[in-house]
Every structure is written in structure tokens, then in C-alpha cells.
Design a protein around this motif. Sequence first.
Motif: not given
Length: 126
Positions: A6-11, A13-17
Motif C-alpha cells: 500500500s502506498n498509503n500506509s505510511g510504512k 515497503i520493506y516493512e510492509q513485506i
Amino acid sequence: MNIIISNNSGKPIYEQITQQLKSMIMKGELLPGDPLPSMRLLAKELRISVITTKRAYEDLEREGFLETVPGKGSFVAQQDPGLLREAHLRQAEQYLESAVEAARTGGISLAELTEMLALLYQEPEG
């Protein structure tokens, strides 16, 4: 593997994965010994940089969720029950912090929040 970026998560990308893979491992969706896609393949599927997937895999390996075998790839590591329990506790604590913040903002008392938690905890999952 179903990872959603999500580009809107504020986190980052590596952290989202990292978070999504951790969650799959903790829920038993990925089992010890299961292979993960190569960093290049995952980067291609998610349309992101290989550097980003490398960072996520390194973080997961450092935390004991993955093992990397040179020339063979990355695999879900055997989980130490104590470390797994600690990971669950950290996750629950994060959710409870969010719940407490929402309760305070909404003027919900500690007694009401405690009662709500007790009721939710008793409800069967599913």
C-alpha cells in the motif's frame, strides 16, 4: 504468495513485506522449511526494487523467521515457541495500544474497555 503493498500506509515497503510474511509464519500459513520466492522474483511480482526485498528478507532472517541457504534460497525457519510467543505478545500489545488510544479519544472508560476486551476474548474465533 499474496503480499499487498500500500502506498498509503505510511510504512516503508520493506516493512510492509516483513510484517505480512511474519504474520503468515505466526498464523501457520507458512511452515518451517517452506521456500520463499527468490528476492528477484518477489521484487518482480510486486514491481519493486530487489534492494527492498533484500532488506525485508534480511530483517526476517535477523529476527529468526527465515533461513537463507546460499545457492538454494530462503526458507521459513523452525520457530522457537518462546520467541513465537514473544512475537504474539508484541503484536497484541501494539493492537492494545491502538485500542487504548481510540478509547481515550472517544471518552471510553477503562472499565468499559476492560469489559469489551473480556467479551471479545470469550467469543469463539471464526
